[in-house]
Every structure is written in structure tokens, then in C-alpha cells.
Design an enzyme around this catalytic site. Structure first.
Site, PDB file in Angstrom:
ATOM      1  N   GLU A 115     -20.554  13.926  -8.740  1.00  8.21           N
ATOM      2  CA  GLU A 115     -19.562  13.009  -8.203  1.00  8.21           C
ATOM      3  C   GLU A 115     -19.898  11.588  -8.619  1.00  8.21           C
ATOM      4  OE1 GLU A 115     -18.604  15.719  -4.238  1.00  8.21           O
ATOM      5  OE2 GLU A 115     -19.278  13.646  -3.984  1.00  8.21           O
ATOM      6  N   GLY A 173     -20.606   8.985  -7.093  1.00 11.46           N
ATOM      7  CA  GLY A 173     -21.674   8.298  -6.374  1.00 11.46           C
ATOM      8  C   GLY A 173     -22.934   9.100  -6.137  1.00 11.46           C
ATOM      9  N   GLU A 204     -29.869  27.591 -16.572  1.00 10.17           N
ATOM     10  CA  GLU A 204     -29.211  26.472 -17.249  1.00 10.17           C
ATOM     11  C   GLU A 204     -30.221  25.671 -18.063  1.00 10.17           C
ATOM     12  OE1 GLU A 204     -26.548  22.467 -16.252  1.00 10.17           O
ATOM     13  OE2 GLU A 204     -26.886  23.984 -14.707  1.00 10.17           O
ATOM     14  N   GLN A 215     -45.249  10.168 -49.949  1.00 10.00           N
ATOM     15  CA  GLN A 215     -46.175  10.677 -48.925  1.00 10.00           C
ATOM     16  C   GLN A 215     -45.626  10.461 -47.522  1.00 10.00           C
ATOM     17  OE1 GLN A 215     -50.024   8.694 -47.912  1.00 10.00           O
ATOM     18  NE2 GLN A 215     -50.952  10.576 -48.724  1.00 10.00           N
ATOM     19  N   GLY A 253     -30.144  18.175 -15.144  1.00  4.59           N
ATOM     20  CA  GLY A 253     -31.293  17.524 -14.503  1.00  4.59           C
ATOM     21  C   GLY A 253     -31.985  16.622 -15.503  1.00  4.59           C
TER      22      GLY A 253
END
Length: 385
Positions: free
Chosen positions: A128, A130, A248, A285, A370
Site C-alpha cells: 500500500e 503508506g 518467492e 588484462q 523484501g
């Protein structure tokens, strides 16, 4: 690294996916980017190949596979091709398991076959404006009618993947007041049909990356949701979210490791072809050392992602190990892709090159599912801190 985690069946599947993406996804990428979504017809093509229901039981039209191995192959091939399949992996690997694990038999027979075929597309509405990562602070509210036949849903959600195209949205909402000692109680999951009166799609959000994946704001104004669309038990929603979040995070970890591996391949090809000061960029390199570092980091990320994959197949994937895998793989992908973009020079900043799209698309992996900071919090708790 030998792919001992995959067998001959997985490798045959890999070739089929590779051919399919080359024909049905890569040529349409720019059109999908401009439309901010892949076509619905493409999802049906995925469904026809069985790519949307690989772990779904056969009685609902799925492939009855155990674990995420085929999904991991699909993620690797999408990254390798520099392609996109829109919200398909979120639909099948992250949201569909909620219906399979917590749905009633009637709900599964009503919804799952359409989800497998691509006729019904899913989204899940947690975040949401907030709340962000604080799911316990959800304000979207559903009140059960006096006769118990339906809920009245009100609230707003944002950053909803698949929000403009979905047919069903799993809405996390508050159905009971949260007790002072546990803000996580009182949340439920309602399956809302997007044709419902009072449901509205707001802005289609402009993002840094993932331009062919639709992301939207959603609102609910006195939406009547049939009581039989409650997923699982009332007020147990936070528990259900916690159970599925490990999967997830595994999915995100696998995708991140695949993106990092693809970035190294893109950089190798580019630096071999690109001439600077009369010789290939790959001959310097600095290029060799940079790609050596990247290849080593990719191997470490893949090892952890594959270990999480195996634990998930055995039913042993813990929340803390999933958090570790997501943290390591997403942070590694960001570092590796940045280094590989640098080796492209100015062309790395051009969206016509897949490394530029990878750079933009993978940044969100450290946020969604997360944030890295939330992953560190989970890991710290697991070690007693």
C-alpha cells in the site's frame, strides 16, 4: 560448473524453451516495451506449452512437477535470450501456489485450470502507499456482511505486478482489528474478480526497468466479494504470506543468478568483437580480470541458488536460508551486471543492448520480495541477534 541439479529431462526442456523464446518472445520485445505489457495471446501460448502450470497437479491441467527446477531452467533461458515473458513467472511461481496451498477444492477447480491455460492471469495486492515492507500495517479493509454472504472491500494498493492485465487479484486486507500485542493478526486474503463493481485500475506506473511487465495502482470502493472467495481461513493471511515468501525469495534468487550469468556471457561476446586501439577489448588484462571476478561471483551465487532449489524440492527451504539466497544472489547480480556494463563502454548505456536492460531490470530484485535490509534482519534473527 556442471549442472548436476538438472537432469536430461530438464535439458530437453531447456532446448524447447530456448527455441520458443527465439520465435515467440525476442522478436516482439520492443512492441511489448512500448505497450508496457506483453500480449495476452503470448500468455496463452505459454499456457499451451505447459509453462504456466508446471507444478500444478494433473487434475487441474498442470504438469505435476515437484519443486522449481523447470521454473529455474525457464528463468535461465529468459535471461540468456535477453528476453521477457512479462508477469508469467510471478503468476505461476509466486501467486498460483497460494491457490494450490490454501484454496478449497471448489476454488481450485473454478480458477486453477484457467490460470494454467493463460485464460486467467493473477496478481497479488500486498503493498500500500503508506506501508511498503510493513505488511502488518495494511489498511485496506474488508467487512463481512450481516448475512455472511459477502465482504465489502475498501482500500488502495500500489506497485502491483500484473495489475493492468489480471483477471483475479489476491487482495491482502484487514478483516479484524489487530490486537495490541500482535499487529500481524487479523489479515485475510480475498480473491477479487477484476470485473467487480468498485474495482479500478489507477495509473500504469512508469518504472526504471521491467518495461514490458505491467505495474499498476489498484483501488477498491465498496467492492462486494463473495464469502466463498476467501482464501483459507479468515484472519490467517499473514501466516499464509509467510509460508509462501520463502518460495518467492527462491524464485528471485534463481532469476538474479541467471541474470548475472547472462551478463557475463554478453560481456564476453561484446569484448571479443569490440576493437579498441587496434585489438579486442577482451585482450586487455583489465577485461580478463574483471570477467574472472564476475565469473567467480556468478558460480558462488548459482551454488547457493541451486542449494535453495534442492531444499525447496525436499520441502526443507527455511525462511532464513531463502533470505540468504535472495540477499547473496541479488547483491551479486547488481555488482556483476554493473561491471559487465562498464566493459561495454558507452554502448552499455544503450537500451538496444541486452546488458542495459539487465542493468535496469535487476535493480528492483534488491527491493521486491523484501528488501535486502529486510533479508538481513531475518538472517540476523536466525543467528540469534
Amino acid at each position: 560448473m556442471p549442472r548436476t541439479v538438472f537432469n536430461e529431462e530438464h535439458e530437453a526442456f531447456r532446448q524447447m524453451v530456448r527455441d520458443f523464446l527465439a520465435k515467440e518472445a525476442v522478436p516482439h520485445l520492443q512492441d511489448w516495451v512500448e505497450a508496457k505489457a506483453v500480449s495476452r495471446d503470448f500468455y496463452r501460448k505459454l499456457g499451451a506449452l505447459g509453462l504456466l502450470g508446471m507444478e500444478v497437479p494433473e487434475e487441474y491441467g498442470g504438469g505435476a512437477q515437484t519443486g522449481h527446477h523447470f521454473g529455474a531452467v525457464l528463468a535461465e533461458e529468459v535471461a540468456r535470450a535477453g528476453a521477457t515473458i512479462g508477469t508469467a513467472m510471478t503468476h505461476s511461481n509466486i501467486i498460483l501456489p497460494y491457490l494450490l496451498h490454501f484454496g478449497t477444492e471448489e476454488q481450485k477447480r473454478r480458477w486453477v485450470p484457467g490460470c494454467v491455460s493463460g485464460d486467467l492471469m493473477l496478481s497479488i495486492a500486498m503493498t500500500e502507499p503508506g506501508t511498503g515492507s510493513d505488511l502488518a500495517g495494511i489498511q485496506t479493509k474488508a467487512v463481512l456482511s450481516e448475512d455472511g454472504t459477502h465482504y465489502v472491500l475498501n482500500g488502495a494498493k500500489t506497485f502491483i505486478t500484473g495489475g493492468t492485465q489480471c483477471d483475479l487479484v489476491l487482495v491482502v486486507c484487514r478483516t479484524s482489528p489487530a490486537p495490541a500485542d500482535n499487529r500481524r493478526k487479523g489479515l485475510s486474503i480475498l480473491v477479487v474478480e477484476t470485473k467487480s463493481e468498485g474495482f479500478a485500475v489507477g495509473r500504469s506506473l512508469d518504472k526504471i526497468g521491467l518495461h514490458a511487465s505491467d505495474t499498476a495502482e489498484l483501488s477498491f470502493t465498496d467492492v462486494k466479494v463473495p464469502a466463498e472467495n476467501l482464501l483459507g481461513e479468515q484472519d490467517q493471511g499473514f501466516f499464509y504470506l509467510g509460508r509462501n515468501l520463502a518460495r518467492e525469495r527462491l524464485v528471485i534468487a534463481v532469476q538474479a543468478a541467471a541474470a548475472a550469468e547472462a551478463a557475463v556471457a554478453f560481456a564476453k561476446d561484446y569484448t571479443r568483437d569490440r576493437q579498441v586501439f587496434g585489438k579486442p577489448v577482451a585482450s586487455f588484462q583489465n577485461t580478463k580480470f574483471a570477467l574472472a571476478e564476475c565469473a567467480t561471483e556468478v558460480e558462488a551465487a548459482k551454488l547457493m541458488a541451486y542449494e535453495a532449489l534442492e531444499r525447496d524440492a525436499r520441502g526443507e527451504l527455511s525462511a532464513d536460508y531463502a533470505a540468504m539466497a535472495k540477499l547473496l544472489c541479488t547483491e551479486t547480480a547488481s555488482r556483476v551486471i554493473d561491471k559487465c556494463l562498464q566493459l561495454h563502454g558507452g554502448y552499455g548505456y544503450m537500451l538496444e543492448y541486452p546488458i542495459a536492460r539487465l542493468y535496469a531490470d535487476t535493480r528492483v530484485m534488491r527491493i521486491y520480495g523484501g528488501t535486502s535490509e529486510v533479508m538481513k534482519t531475518i538472517i540476523a534473527k536466525s543467528i540469534g541477534l
